[in-house]
Design a protein around this motif. Sequence first.
Motif, PDB file in Angstrom:
ATOM      1  N   GLU A 196      48.447 -13.330  25.900  1.00 13.21           N
ATOM      2  CA  GLU A 196      47.709 -12.748  26.298  1.00 13.21           C
ATOM      3  C   GLU A 196      47.625 -11.316  26.594  1.00 13.21           C
ATOM      4  O   GLU A 196      46.498 -10.477  26.525  1.00 13.21           O
ATOM      5  N   SER A 197      48.198 -10.917  26.840  1.00 12.05           N
ATOM      6  CA  SER A 197      48.669  -9.097  26.011  1.00 12.05           C
ATOM      7  C   SER A 197      48.171  -9.013  24.994  1.00 12.05           C
ATOM      8  O   SER A 197      47.642  -7.942  24.546  1.00 12.05           O
ATOM      9  N   TYR A 198      48.461  -9.657  23.841  1.00 13.66           N
ATOM     10  CA  TYR A 198      47.630  -9.591  22.223  1.00 13.66           C
ATOM     11  C   TYR A 198      45.774  -9.527  22.919  1.00 13.66           C
ATOM     12  O   TYR A 198      46.323  -8.747  22.508  1.00 13.66           O
ATOM     13  N   ILE A 199      45.988 -10.945  23.491  1.00 15.34           N
ATOM     14  CA  ILE A 199      44.433 -10.501  24.051  1.00 15.34           C
ATOM     15  C   ILE A 199      43.957  -9.353  24.535  1.00 15.34           C
ATOM     16  O   ILE A 199      42.562  -9.189  23.612  1.00 15.34           O
ATOM     17  N   SER A 200      44.527  -9.375  25.395  1.00 19.82           N
ATOM     18  CA  SER A 200      43.914  -7.969  25.551  1.00 19.82           C
ATOM     19  C   SER A 200      43.905  -6.771  24.645  1.00 19.82           C
ATOM     20  O   SER A 200      42.648  -5.609  25.168  1.00 19.82           O
ATOM     21  N   LEU A 201      45.287  -6.672  24.280  1.00 23.77           N
ATOM     22  CA  LEU A 201      44.959  -5.727  23.222  1.00 23.77           C
ATOM     23  C   LEU A 201      43.568  -5.810  22.007  1.00 23.77           C
ATOM     24  O   LEU A 201      43.703  -4.807  21.982  1.00 23.77           O
ATOM     25  N   LYS A 202      43.112  -7.031  21.334  1.00 23.69           N
ATOM     26  CA  LYS A 202      42.620  -7.149  20.737  1.00 23.69           C
ATOM     27  C   LYS A 202      41.398  -6.912  20.631  1.00 23.69           C
ATOM     28  O   LYS A 202      40.257  -6.831  20.466  1.00 23.69           O
TER      29      LYS A 202
END
Length: 357
Positions: A272-278
């Motif tokens: 979900e941090s990756y999704i936040s990044l994207k």
Amino acid sequence: MMTHTIQANNYNVYFNEKGYEELNIHLTKNKYSNIFVIVDSSTNEFCLPKLLPYIETDLNVEIIEFEAGEENKNIETCVEIWKVLTELGGDRKSLVINLGGGVVTDLGGFVASTFKRGVDFIHIPTTLLSMVDASVGGKNGVDLGNLKNQIGVINVPAMVIIDTQYLETVPQNEMRSGLAEMLKHGLIYDKKYWEEFLDISTIDFEALDQLIFRSVEIKNEIVKQDPTEKNIRKALNFGHTLGHAIEGYFLESQTKTTLLHGEAIAVGMILESYISLKKDLISAEEYAQIKNVLKAIYEDIIFEEADIEPILELLIHDKKNEYGSIQFALIEGIGKIKINQAVENELILDAFEDYKS
């Protein structure tokens, strides 16, 4: 030793010795008919002997034990306990004390909230996870098959006692599991708190009391603003939308080793941090820091191609969904949260790819 008290919605969280003093005052003030202590097979052995000497009462104290493990957090176990409560003379003036980790407090709180339309209960969490997570917020419930916490109520205990001496019996992997929720509290609410965990080797476990206190305080501040999870309380779901689906999938799977809650949530937080990044909510540096810290503490979980589809299927049943769309709580920089974020499947698949890399 900590002696502070945290005021939650309509009840208090007491720490260490103060908790038992308050428990005995509570027993004197309330005319209970009897006391039931709900334990699982492991807290019966390791924690009950520590608790019993503290309870000052002439009342009959009955111990009700069920088999430890998330797979027993279901309505069948509740039915057994409701029957035992009835057989042992439980009535509307009985008190239930739940002594154990999240499975015991979730299930015990639900059993007490529904028996005779609700009797008083007290939580005494014995694992790091249940101290920082299950202790606040009044969520009680059980799983329905592999759907986590699908059946339950929001109903607050008479009090919560957090006594860190119980942690002496908690194995390392369970401690790490609890740490995941503490890390989450930093990521969604308090950057300074998150930074205390950047070098895990320097954490002084004597100072753990202080870290637990702050973690409970953060969760309590969020829950107080929004007890029934209409709004800001959804922040606490960070890492849990995918984390719960992963946890449920591994629980049901014949071929996978069941994950501890915190192990699944750690993966969920990376994804979900990756999704936040994207979604341009956090920087590449912040993402790298989060990923590195979590991967240093938690072993990598292996996902095969065939695992991803069933995990996405489980998302559909997530309680956090509204009107059929999957709602994520994402972070907007470390220490801030952005709720009700719709995320397309494509991005979730990319997140799994990134996690594997």
